[in-house]
Design an enzyme around this catalytic site. Structure first.
Site, PDB file in Angstrom:
ATOM      1  N   GLY A  34       0.753  -1.382  -0.067  1.00 42.51           N
ATOM      2  CA  GLY A  34      -0.053  -0.165  -0.070  1.00 42.51           C
ATOM      3  C   GLY A  34       0.839   1.312   0.110  1.00 42.51           C
ATOM      4  O   GLY A  34       2.014   1.225   0.117  1.00 42.51           O
ATOM      5  N   THR A  36       1.246   3.633   2.244  1.00 44.74           N
ATOM      6  CA  THR A  36       2.058   4.043   3.512  1.00 44.74           C
ATOM      7  C   THR A  36       3.273   3.149   3.650  1.00 44.74           C
ATOM      8  O   THR A  36       4.466   3.320   3.776  1.00 44.74           O
ATOM      9  CB  THR A  36       1.189   4.028   4.660  1.00 44.74           C
ATOM     10  OG1 THR A  36       0.050   4.669   4.558  1.00 44.74           O
ATOM     11  CG2 THR A  36       1.930   4.393   5.774  1.00 44.74           C
ATOM     12  N   GLY A  90       0.426  -1.058   6.539  1.00 44.03           N
ATOM     13  CA  GLY A  90      -0.342  -0.215   6.782  1.00 44.03           C
ATOM     14  C   GLY A  90      -1.898  -0.837   7.166  1.00 44.03           C
ATOM     15  O   GLY A  90      -2.063  -1.986   7.618  1.00 44.03           O
ATOM     16  N   ALA A  91      -2.698   0.163   7.192  1.00 46.54           N
ATOM     17  CA  ALA A  91      -4.084  -0.551   7.700  1.00 46.54           C
ATOM     18  C   ALA A  91      -5.345   0.482   6.957  1.00 46.54           C
ATOM     19  O   ALA A  91      -4.860   1.779   6.751  1.00 46.54           O
ATOM     20  CB  ALA A  91      -4.495  -0.442   9.047  1.00 46.54           C
ATOM     21  N   LYS A 102      -7.826  -4.591   6.650  1.00 51.76           N
ATOM     22  CA  LYS A 102      -6.864  -4.632   5.748  1.00 51.76           C
ATOM     23  C   LYS A 102      -7.434  -5.184   4.329  1.00 51.76           C
ATOM     24  O   LYS A 102      -8.322  -5.921   4.365  1.00 51.76           O
ATOM     25  CB  LYS A 102      -5.633  -5.310   6.128  1.00 51.76           C
ATOM     26  CG  LYS A 102      -4.866  -4.370   7.410  1.00 51.76           C
ATOM     27  CD  LYS A 102      -3.898  -5.103   7.954  1.00 51.76           C
ATOM     28  CE  LYS A 102      -2.897  -5.242   6.593  1.00 51.76           C
ATOM     29  NZ  LYS A 102      -2.518  -4.138   5.890  1.00 51.76           N
ATOM     30  N   GLU A 111      -0.732 -10.526   3.500  1.00 55.74           N
ATOM     31  CA  GLU A 111      -0.474  -9.588   4.737  1.00 55.74           C
ATOM     32  C   GLU A 111      -0.745 -10.514   5.884  1.00 55.74           C
ATOM     33  O   GLU A 111      -0.117 -10.382   7.014  1.00 55.74           O
ATOM     34  CB  GLU A 111      -1.421  -8.384   4.530  1.00 55.74           C
ATOM     35  CG  GLU A 111      -0.747  -7.543   3.367  1.00 55.74           C
ATOM     36  CD  GLU A 111      -1.629  -6.345   3.190  1.00 55.74           C
ATOM     37  OE1 GLU A 111      -1.193  -5.537   2.647  1.00 55.74           O
ATOM     38  OE2 GLU A 111      -2.685  -6.543   3.439  1.00 55.74           O
TER      39      GLU A 111
END
Length: 262
Positions: A34, A36, A90-91, A102, A111
């Site tokens: 992602g 981030t 990230g989330a 997620k 993940e």
């Protein structure tokens, strides 16, 4: 340049920068997927090049693996690593108990496998990802392509008895074709609006034939690092019950800002 970043991108960057400091020589580290997480990979790549940081990474998607290699980070598979010291990811949403949604990037299966194969999971996020109750962000459910419409119908039927406000499941698309995960599966996005019992829903969804995994991460995240657009960083450790605040200054000439558009 740092001065040209949006407040959200600045928030993502400072969270990633703070998390990168957790990586030490000799570690085996899971790298998330992602926008981030992309900041994290670039921060770590800079540390490899400029500080000689020596660690091994297990990416959670092909695109993270490609970026990590591009940044000069040594990449291996989870089977090679067997167990990880740390995963940073990230989330899409997180709550006060560090329960997560997620899978917005489509990598939820890898993940979750990588995160649960780690001594510690750290989530990096901008402040906008914190919610009082999960569910505003559509919950992804990864399903096998065979009979996906049956899985969709079973999911929607099951949601009738769950503590949620919405009960619609839509197939994620990539243009005119279904979005396909790295594992060759489809994703159904569940538009729930509010999830009253995350733990129950996570267990029930995984009992439905055709569902491979869902995007609820329960009792997996240990720490969340929250970035703000003014450079403030807040670190919450749910195991220690601690909250620490710091501020990072932006460096206008930082190489990280030259070619990352996320």
């Amino acid at each position: 340049m740092a001065g040209e970043l949006s407040p959200i991108d600045k928030a993502k960057f400072v969270a990633a920068k703070r998390a990168a400091d957790l990586v030490e020589d000799g570690m085996r580290v899971g790298l998330g997927t992602g926008s981030t997480a992309a900041w994290l990979v670039r921060c770590l790549g800079e540390m490899v090049r400029e500080q000689g940081l020596n660690f091994t990474a297990v990416p959670t998607s092909t695109r993270t693996a490609e970026l990590a290699r591009e940044m000069g980070i040594r990449v291996i598979s989870l089977d090679e690593a067997k167990w990880l010291d740390l995963t940073i990811d990230g989330a899409d949403e997180f709550d006060a108990d560090l329960n997560l949604i997620k899978g917005g990037g489509g990598a939820l299966l890898q993940e979750k496998i990588v995160a649960t194969a780690s001594d510690q999971m750290v989530v990096i996020a901008d402040a906008g990802k914190e919610v009082e109750t999960l569910g505003a962000f559509p919950l992804p459910a990864e399903v096998i392509p065979f009979g996906w419409q049956t899985s969709q119908a079973l999911i929607e039927e099951t949601l009738v008895s769950m503590d949620v406000l919405g009960r619609t499941a839509t197939l994620r698309m990539n243009g005119d074709a279904p979005f396909v995960t790295d594992e060759g599966n489809y994703i159904l996005d569940l538009h729930l609006k509010r999830i009253g019992n995350c733990r129950q829903l996570a267990m029930v969804l995984n009992q439905i034939p055709g569902v491979v995994e869902n995007g609820l991460f329960i009792d997996i995240c240990d720490t969340v690092i929250i970035g703000y657009g003014d450079g403030e960083v807040e670190t919450r450790d749910i195991n220690e019950g601690t909250v620490e605040k710091d501020r990072l200054d932006f460096v206008e000439t930082d190489n990280l800002f030259t070619d990352l558009a996320d």
